[in-house]
Design an enzyme around this catalytic site. Structure first.
Site, PDB file in Angstrom:
ATOM      1  N   THR A 163      27.199  44.809  14.196  1.00  0.00           N
ATOM      2  CA  THR A 163      26.068  45.524  14.784  1.00  0.00           C
ATOM      3  C   THR A 163      26.365  47.015  14.758  1.00  0.00           C
ATOM      4  O   THR A 163      27.436  47.436  15.195  1.00  0.00           O
ATOM      5  CB  THR A 163      25.869  45.068  16.241  1.00  0.00           C
ATOM      6  N   LYS A 165      26.568  50.630  15.886  1.00  0.00           N
ATOM      7  CA  LYS A 165      26.596  51.350  17.152  1.00  0.00           C
ATOM      8  C   LYS A 165      26.772  52.838  16.845  1.00  0.00           C
ATOM      9  O   LYS A 165      27.260  53.166  15.786  1.00  0.00           O
ATOM     10  CB  LYS A 165      27.767  50.866  18.023  1.00  0.00           C
ATOM     11  N   LYS A 167      23.957  52.077  19.527  1.00  0.00           N
ATOM     12  CA  LYS A 167      22.734  51.339  19.211  1.00  0.00           C
ATOM     13  C   LYS A 167      21.513  52.239  19.199  1.00  0.00           C
ATOM     14  O   LYS A 167      20.560  51.993  18.476  1.00  0.00           O
ATOM     15  CB  LYS A 167      22.559  50.170  20.166  1.00  0.00           C
ATOM     16  N   LYS A 191      23.804  44.846  11.156  1.00  0.00           N
ATOM     17  CA  LYS A 191      22.702  44.409  12.015  1.00  0.00           C
ATOM     18  C   LYS A 191      22.112  45.567  12.797  1.00  0.00           C
ATOM     19  O   LYS A 191      22.847  46.397  13.317  1.00  0.00           O
ATOM     20  CB  LYS A 191      23.240  43.349  12.985  1.00  0.00           C
ATOM     21  N   ASP A 193      20.659  46.783  16.171  1.00  0.00           N
ATOM     22  CA  ASP A 193      20.762  46.292  17.536  1.00  0.00           C
ATOM     23  C   ASP A 193      19.402  45.764  17.975  1.00  0.00           C
ATOM     24  O   ASP A 193      18.376  46.192  17.453  1.00  0.00           O
ATOM     25  CB  ASP A 193      21.241  47.401  18.476  1.00  0.00           C
ATOM     26  N   GLU A 194      19.416  44.851  18.951  1.00  0.00           N
ATOM     27  CA  GLU A 194      18.144  44.232  19.335  1.00  0.00           C
ATOM     28  C   GLU A 194      17.139  45.242  19.888  1.00  0.00           C
ATOM     29  O   GLU A 194      15.942  45.047  19.784  1.00  0.00           O
ATOM     30  CB  GLU A 194      18.366  43.097  20.347  1.00  0.00           C
ATOM     31  N   HIS A 284      17.762  37.178  17.389  1.00  0.00           N
ATOM     32  CA  HIS A 284      18.552  37.631  18.527  1.00  0.00           C
ATOM     33  C   HIS A 284      17.943  37.076  19.805  1.00  0.00           C
ATOM     34  O   HIS A 284      16.729  36.923  19.894  1.00  0.00           O
ATOM     35  CB  HIS A 284      18.584  39.162  18.572  1.00  0.00           C
ATOM     36  N   ARG A 285      18.810  36.773  20.785  1.00  0.00           N
ATOM     37  CA  ARG A 285      18.311  36.090  21.986  1.00  0.00           C
ATOM     38  C   ARG A 285      18.234  37.028  23.192  1.00  0.00           C
ATOM     39  O   ARG A 285      18.477  36.609  24.321  1.00  0.00           O
ATOM     40  CB  ARG A 285      19.191  34.879  22.293  1.00  0.00           C
ATOM     41  N   HIS A 317      22.097  33.939  17.808  1.00  0.00           N
ATOM     42  CA  HIS A 317      23.270  34.259  18.622  1.00  0.00           C
ATOM     43  C   HIS A 317      23.567  33.115  19.579  1.00  0.00           C
ATOM     44  O   HIS A 317      22.658  32.562  20.182  1.00  0.00           O
ATOM     45  CB  HIS A 317      23.020  35.554  19.394  1.00  0.00           C
TER      46      HIS A 317
END
Length: 465
Positions: A163, A165, A167, A191, A193-194, A284-285, A317
């Site tokens: 992920t 960062k 973020k 990825k 970030d969400e 993503h959760r 995830h």
């Protein structure tokens, strides 16, 4: 028979211990904590009633339909060991109560109203049994594990992610640069970030363009297929699809969605679009802990995971297990199996209340992410096996020499663990030794090992559930 008005106990209609469940029923296991003075049969029946055909009083229109055909039934109640005044109530719902292919409708019925019910102090949905007759009305995961491996041409090992960062706050160009460094170093994926959607400091279109450039450059350099989870989550479904369309036009392999904050309706729409257009979908959760954190109220994550497998996604995830207790390990592996496997036997020690047969609905890759680094690699490889994605955010970007060396360190550690496992070594016992040996040949790994000093891997046997 005349209509008899008035309030009668739920248990007279909805508690049916003699009921034999049908193969087509949707079965639910609720953890019920009744208010003082409410008998468990009444509480269990109340749950069955309020989540199916019942209401608080007898109504005239009950006579116009067949309750026996449509009502939910509480068919079994067992006290929870070690907890006072807690019961597992099993409820069977006839299939006709649910709209085909709609996770949204399934949840609106089963967990819609009943959680605010006054006669209950707390209520938690522990597990659902989805019958094949219902699961077959869903598209399910877009591609499945084998198709994904074929698309990426990566076999025999877990996939590596990272992920990006910080973020929030990077410009699109600097963000793309970070992506490029990670992919060039040996990761398979990076990825969003969400919470990266389309903010003032980095609009989505700019990010997509710079990330696509990073993907193509790193692919040319390494000869491997690379991907970046472009987060298509947006404020409206139309905008979300617009972002997915743009990603497809750029020719990238994968997009991403926050399925709980975005909602199941949006998620299912996106999953359909992605299958039709050959995009992988990373899920993503975000927000899951709001729902699943409390032991006695809410919904267990295994239910949310099953719902995602119906709604559609290729990765989700699923926690990390590492450094946590054995019990959590068993429970996590329980829902990891529910995501990946075709047939999962009932096993209460792993929190699996029902045998689940997915009848060849494709599987979802579990993603281990959050606070992991190179010393965890042997345990992660052993616990999750090949069919997983291991994501190191800080564990890549926190490398003292930068992103690319951080990626190299993770890739070397992973390849060393996979090789050791294939040679028959015990990763749980010899994990530290394997990483130490590998670091002799990789200065990048040696530097990473120095920063995140050894973590012990003994897994003490803990009591489960």
């Amino acid at each position: 028979v005349g209509f008899k008005a008035g309030v009668k106990d739920y248990k007279l209609t909805y508690y049916t211990p003699e009921y034999v469940t049908k193969d087509t029923d949707i079965l639910a296991a609720f953890r019920v904590t009744p208010q003082p003075g409410v008998p468990p049969e009444e509480a269990g029946a109340a749950v069955a009633a309020e989540s199916s055909t019942g209401t608080w009083t007898t109504v005239w229109t009950d006579g116009l339909t067949s309750l026996d055909r449509y009502k939910g039934r509480c068919y079994n109640i067992e006290p929870v060991a070690g907890e006072e005044n807690q019961y597992i109530c099993y409820v069977a719902y006839p299939l006709d109560l649910f709209e085909e292919g709609s996770v949204t409708n399934m949840f609106t019925s089963i967990v819609g109203n009943v959680f605010g019910f006054k006669a209950l102090r707390a209520l938690r949905l522990e597990d659902l049994r989805i019958p094949p007759e219902y699961s077959k009305t869903f598209q399910g995961p877009l591609h499945g594990i084998q198709v994904e491996r074929d698309k990426l041409n990566k076999y025999g090992r877990p996939l590596l992610g990272c992920t990006i960062k910080p973020k929030l706050g990077l410009s699109a160009k600097n963000y793309g640069r970070a992506v490029y460094e990670c992919l060039r170093g040996g990761l398979d994926f990076t990825k969003d970030d969400e919470n990266v959607n389309s903010q003032p400091f980095m609009r989505w279109r700019d990010r997509f363009l710079f990330c696509a450039e990073a993907i193509y450059k790193s692919q040319a350099e390494t000869g491997e297929i690379k991907g970046h989870y472009l987060n298509a989550t947006a404020g409206t479904c139309e905008e979300m699809i617009k972002r997915a369309v743009f990603a497809r036009e750029l020719g990238v392999p994968i997009v991403m969605h926050d399925y709980l904050t975005g909602g199941f309706t949006a998620n299912t729409s996106l999953a359909h679009y992605c299958r039709d257009n050959g995009l992988l979908l990373h899920i993503h959760r975000a927000m899951h802990a709001v729902i699943d954190r409390q032991k006695n109220h809410g919904m267990h994550f295994r239910v949310l995971a099953k719902a995602l497998r119906l709604s559609g996604g290729d990765h989700i995830h699923a926690g990390t297990v590492v450094g946590k207790l054995e019990g959590e390990r068993d429970i996590t592996l329980g829902f990891v199996d529910l995501l990946r496997d075709d047939f999962i036997e009932k096993d209460r020690s792993r929190g699996i209340y029902f045998t689940q047969d997915w009848v060849s609905l494709p599987g979802v890759l579990p993603v281990a992410s959050g606070g992991i680094h190179v010393w965890h690699m042997p345990a992660l490889t052993e616990i999750f096996g090949d069919d997983s994605v291991l994501q190191f955010g800080g564990g890549t970007l926190g490398h003292p020499w930068g992103n690319a060396p951080g990626a190299v360190a993770n890739r070397v550690a992973l390849e060393a663990c996979v090789q050791a496992r294939n040679e028959g070594r015990d990763l749980a016992r010899e994990g530290n030794e394997i990483i130490r040996e590998a670091s002799k040949w990789s200065p990048e790994l040696a530097a990473a090992c120095e920063v995140w000093k050894e973590i012990k891997f003994e897994f003490p046997a803990m009591d489960t559930l």
